[in-house]
Design a protein around this motif. Structure first.
Motif, PDB file in Angstrom:
ATOM      1  N   GLN A 180      37.620  42.973  30.536  1.00  0.00           N
ATOM      2  CA  GLN A 180      37.475  43.249  31.962  1.00  0.00           C
ATOM      3  C   GLN A 180      38.478  42.437  32.779  1.00  0.00           C
ATOM      4  N   ALA A 181      38.710  41.183  32.386  1.00  0.00           N
ATOM      5  CA  ALA A 181      39.636  40.322  33.115  1.00  0.00           C
ATOM      6  C   ALA A 181      41.061  40.863  33.091  1.00  0.00           C
ATOM      7  N   ASP A 182      41.448  41.521  32.001  1.00  0.00           N
ATOM      8  CA  ASP A 182      42.806  42.052  31.858  1.00  0.00           C
ATOM      9  C   ASP A 182      42.915  43.542  32.190  1.00  0.00           C
ATOM     10  N   SER A 183      41.807  44.148  32.607  1.00  0.00           N
ATOM     11  CA  SER A 183      41.797  45.603  32.830  1.00  0.00           C
ATOM     12  C   SER A 183      42.782  46.033  33.904  1.00  0.00           C
ATOM     13  N   TRP A 184      43.032  45.176  34.905  1.00  0.00           N
ATOM     14  CA  TRP A 184      43.957  45.531  35.979  1.00  0.00           C
ATOM     15  C   TRP A 184      45.380  45.719  35.451  1.00  0.00           C
ATOM     16  N   ARG A 185      45.708  45.007  34.398  1.00  0.00           N
ATOM     17  CA  ARG A 185      47.063  45.079  33.854  1.00  0.00           C
ATOM     18  C   ARG A 185      47.365  46.471  33.293  1.00  0.00           C
ATOM     19  N   LEU A 186      46.444  46.984  32.501  1.00  0.00           N
ATOM     20  CA  LEU A 186      46.635  48.310  31.915  1.00  0.00           C
ATOM     21  C   LEU A 186      46.471  49.401  32.961  1.00  0.00           C
ATOM     22  N   ALA A 187      45.586  49.175  33.933  1.00  0.00           N
ATOM     23  CA  ALA A 187      45.338  50.177  34.968  1.00  0.00           C
ATOM     24  C   ALA A 187      46.603  50.488  35.758  1.00  0.00           C
ATOM     25  N   MET A 188      47.454  49.499  35.985  1.00  0.00           N
ATOM     26  CA  MET A 188      48.645  49.705  36.806  1.00  0.00           C
ATOM     27  C   MET A 188      49.728  50.526  36.099  1.00  0.00           C
TER      28      MET A 188
END
Length: 435
Positions: A180-188
């Motif tokens: 969850q903490a790294d989810s923003w990285r892949l989302a972009m």
């Protein structure tokens, strides 16, 4: 057949045939997806703040960085539209802009994130191309409405982004691809890929004008003239409109940047819920900006450019009052109600501003559009300093913004938007001759 080579006299949003309407729909859709790249990280900031250990001051710098590069980019793109043409300008911008969007997930510190956020800001120049291209495709009596619809539906992406990006991030985390903490990285990565796709679509399926692309036609007016940048700079109305756009669109992208964080911090909303509430603000673009452009066109028919200016000044004054009410709201319900109120006037002011822009200088439509558009981002950059101040709460910042917007509204109200050589019905399009 001649109608296919000239600007359209009417706007039928359900029509897709013809180069004018095909370009209309591709343009607003492209601008819509540009917001996913430009502000995709905004609703994910609660995650990013925690992982990168960002302070309020650092978040403020990130907000400022996100709109700073856009200022210069809009000036450059405005000139490129007058020379290179909107089709190639948009294609290049989308391809180049997609790179930092996909790579921002590599950031592992405040400094690296700040650099990526700054470079991503060039995508904001897409608005100038959107407005220029629409102005090429529609006749004077309808150009304000057409510009407002493409701008408004494109700006809608800012609201949808707040709703969708947290869901994309949660989806990747839920499927086990990342934590969850790294989810923003892949989302972009998602908006970055979409921008590349739209670069291909724009190059393949649009033309610079109804008569063809700039490279295939002889331009006998407007874009063939030199010195358009200086001509636009010397007209004080260009600067007044730049101030006006700073007070409406500049505030809009600021709200896009901070709304989710504001609702989380002040009212304790979850990331997804805060994004949804911030999405309501952006969702107003589905009709409000178009309404502003439509009313501007109607006022122009009866009262000319002067009437358009009075309308814009009044909308900004009402927007400023609404923002101050939003800042003073103590409950979530009142905050949402006040947000809807000032969002209506703000987005109508956006449409009204670009209902005036094509009439300022017939020889420099792209340049004027770029300067005014840059004014919007300059406003966002300046008010960003309010949100980074340790001595001011976000509510205090919004209150001061409301006062500033109202003052600018009064300035616009007393400005005489008049041109003795042309009326609001006579904005010329670039004359084109087939070669």
């Amino acid at each position: 057949m001649a109608d296919n080579l000239t600007p359209l006299q009417h706007l039928n949003i359900f029509k897709t045939r013809g180069v004018q309407m095909r370009t209309f729909h591709i343009t607003w859709l492209t601008f819509f997806f540009c917001f996913f790249g430009w502000f995709g990280v905004a609703p994910l900031m609660p995650l990013i703040r925690e992982q990168l250990h960002l302070s309020k001051d650092q978040i403020g710098n990130i907000i400022i960085a996100s709109v700073s590069a856009t200022i210069v980019a809009r000036l450059i793109i405005g000139k490129l539209c007058d020379t290179l043409g909107p089709r190639l300008s948009y294609t290049i911008l989308l391809a180049v802009g997609s790179i930092p969007v996909m790579c921002i997930g590599l950031a592992n510190s405040y400094e690296s994130f700040l650099i990526f956020r700054f470079v991503i800001g060039i995508i904001g120049a897409s608005f100038v191309i959107t407005q220029f291209h629409t102005s090429m495709m529609f006749a004077p009596k309808i150009v304000g409405t057409a510009n407002a619809v493409t701008g408004g539906w494109g700006n809608l992406g800012g609201g949808v982004t707040n709703l969708v990006m947290p869901l994309i991030a949660a989806g990747f985390a839920g499927l086990g691809f990342v934590s969850q903490a790294d989810s923003w990285r892949l989302a972009m990565v998602v908006p970055g890929v979409i921008l590349l796709i739209m670069a291909f679509v724009y190059y393949k399926y649009t033309k610079d004008t109804p008569a063809g692309n700039f490279k295939d036609i002889e331009r006998t007016a407007g874009v063939s003239k030199k010195g358009t940048f200086l001509i636009a700079l010397k007209d004080y109305r260009t600067w007044v409109l730049a101030l006006a756009y700073a007070a409406c669109f500049g505030i809009e992208i600021t709200v896009d940047n901070v709304a989710a964080t504001y609702f989380t911090d002040k009212f304790g909303a979850s990331m997804i819920m805060a994004g949804a509430m911030a999405g309501i603000f952006g969702g107003m673009n589905i009709f409000a900006r178009a309404l502003g452009g439509y009313v501007s066109d109607k006022v122009g028919e009866s009262y000319g450019l002067r009437g358009k200016g009075l309308l814009l000044g009044g909308l900004l004054l009402l927007e400023g009052i609404g923002i101050s009410l939003f800042a003073q709201s103590q409950t979530l319900g009142m905050a949402i109600l006040a947000m809807l109120l000032f969002a209506l006037f703000l987005k109508m002011a956006n449409g009204s501003t670009y209902g005036i822009v094509p009439f300022i200088n017939k020889d420099a439509i792209g340049t004027v559009s770029g300067i005014v558009g840059a004014g919007g981002n300059l406003g966002a950059m300046l008010v960003g300093f309010l949100f980074k101040s340790e001595s001011l709460s976000y509510a205090d910042a919004f209150h001061y913004i409301g006062i500033g917007v109202a003052v600018i509204g009064l300035l616009v109200f007393v400005t005489r938007f008049r041109n003795p050589q042309t009326t609001a019905h006579e904005v010329p399009h670039v004359k084109l001759q087939q070669v």
